[in-house]
Design a protein around this motif. Structure first.
Motif, short mmCIF file in Angstrom:
data_model
loop_
_atom_site.label_atom_id
_atom_site.label_comp_id
_atom_site.label_asym_id
_atom_site.label_seq_id
_atom_site.Cartn_x
_atom_site.Cartn_y
_atom_site.Cartn_z
N ARG A 164 0.85 -1.18 0.00
CA ARG A 164 0.00 0.00 0.00
C ARG A 164 0.89 1.24 0.00
O ARG A 164 1.98 1.24 0.56
N TYR A 165 0.37 2.29 -0.64
CA TYR A 165 1.10 3.56 -0.71
C TYR A 165 0.39 4.55 0.17
O TYR A 165 -0.83 4.75 0.06
N VAL A 166 1.12 5.18 1.06
CA VAL A 166 0.53 5.93 2.15
C VAL A 166 1.00 7.38 2.15
O VAL A 166 2.18 7.67 1.94
N VAL A 167 0.05 8.27 2.35
CA VAL A 167 0.38 9.65 2.71
C VAL A 167 -0.26 9.91 4.07
O VAL A 167 -1.42 9.63 4.28
N ASP A 168 0.54 10.37 5.01
CA ASP A 168 0.00 10.70 6.32
C ASP A 168 0.52 12.07 6.74
O ASP A 168 1.19 12.75 5.96
N ASP A 169 0.20 12.48 7.94
CA ASP A 169 0.58 13.81 8.39
C ASP A 169 2.09 14.03 8.31
O ASP A 169 2.56 15.11 7.97
N ASP A 170 2.87 13.01 8.64
CA ASP A 170 4.32 13.18 8.71
C ASP A 170 4.98 13.23 7.34
O ASP A 170 6.14 13.63 7.22
N ILE A 171 4.24 12.82 6.29
CA ILE A 171 4.82 12.82 4.95
C ILE A 171 5.28 14.22 4.56
O ILE A 171 6.33 14.41 3.95
#
Length: 250
Positions: A164-171
C-alpha cells in the motif's frame, strides 16, 4: 449572484484580470461570482501564468460533451463517504492535481498524490489507484517511484501482504526535510565548482553567492520544518460559541 457555467466573455475577463495581476477574489468580485469558481476555473485550465480564455472555454465544452456520453463499462466510481458531493470531490481533486503540477510535479505524479491525499484512509494499493484514475499499472508504478524518491509517499504491507502507498501527516515533514537535503547537495556542488573555476573569477564568485544563498535557504527550511512538525499532529480547535458582546448585553 449569477449561477451556471462561465461564459466565454467571462473567461476573457478572467484572462485580462490575471494579466493585470488581480487576485482571484478581485476578479470574482468584478464578475459577481464566488472566489472558489474563479480559483477552480484558473487552476484546472493551466494556472495563472498559462490560462487562456479560448482554450479554457473549449476544454469546458469538451468535458460537458463527455459527461453527456453513455458511461463506459467498467468499475464504478467509489462511493463518497460522509455525504460528500461526488462531482465536487472530483473537481477538487483536479484542482489539487493542477496546483501540484504548477509547483513542478509531473502530471501523473500529481494525480496520484492528489488521489492519495483525498482518501480518508490516506492509503491505496496500486490496483486501487489504477481503478480510481483509470490509467495503466505502469503509469501508477512510475508515479509511485517518483513520489517515493521525493519522500511524498511511503510503502507498507497490509494484512493481505499487499503493498500500500501511504500519505500521512508526517509525509509533508519528511518531504520538506528531503527538499532541504537536496538543496544542501546543490550547495556542496556549487562550492566544489568554486574550487574548480577559482574564487576570484566571475563564474567562481557567482557560484559562491549561489552556495551562500541556498545554504541559508536549506538551513532555514530544515529548522522551520522541525519547529512546525508538531502542527501536523495537533488537531485544529473547534471554535466555541461566541460570547455576547458586552455592549449588547447591557
Amino acid at each position: 449572484m449569477p449561477g451556471g457555467r462561465l461564459t466565454q466573455q467571462e473567461r476573457q475577463r478572467i484572462a485580462l484580470g490575471l494579466a493585470d495581476g488581480l487576485a482571484y477574489a478581485e476578479i470574482a468580485r468584478r464578475l459577481d461570482r464566488p472566489t472558489s469558481t474563479i480559483t477552480r476555473e484558473v487552476m484546472r485550465n493551466g494556472g495563472p501564468t498559462a490560462y487562456r480564455a479560448d482554450l479554457a472555454h473549449r476544454a469546458t465544452e469538451h468535458r460537458a460533451h463527455r459527461r453527456r456520453q453513455p458511461a463506459p463499462r467498467g468499475p464504478k466510481a467509489p462511493p463518497q463517504a460522509h455525504g460528500r458531493d461526488a462531482d465536487a470531490v472530483r473537481e477538487y481533486e483536479e484542482v489539487s492535481a493542477t496546483v501540484l503540477m504548477a509547483s513542478g510535479m509531473p502530471k501523473m505524479m500529481a494525480r496520484v498524490m492528489a488521489c492519495l491525499t483525498l482518501t480518508d484512509s490516506g492509503s491505496l494499493t496500486a490496483s486501487e489507484l489504477v481503478q480510481r484514475l483509470q490509467v495503466s499499472p505502469a503509469s501508477v508504478s512510475k508515479a509511485i517511484a517518483f513520489l517515493d524518491e521525493q519522500a511524498f509517499v511511503r510503502r507498507e504491507r497490509d494484512e493481505r501482504r499487499r503493498e500500500r502507498y501511504v500519505v500521512d501527516d508526517d509525509i509533508w515533514y519528511q518531504s520538506t526535510a528531503a527538499s532541504a537535503r537536496s538543496i544542501a547537495q546543490v550547495v556542496e556542488t556549487a562550492r566544489q565548482g568554486v574550487g574548480v573555476l577559482g574564487s576570484g573569477t566571475p563564474a567562481g564568485t557567482r557560484l559562491e553567492n549561489v552556495a551562500r544563498f541556498l545554504d541559508f535557504v536549506s538551513e532555514s527550511t530544515a529548522r522551520a520544518a522541525e519547529r512546525a512538525r508538531e502542527v501536523l499532529h495537533t488537531k485544529a480547535k473547534t471554535p466555541g460559541p461566541v460570547a455576547p458582546d458586552a455592549e449588547t448585553t447591557r
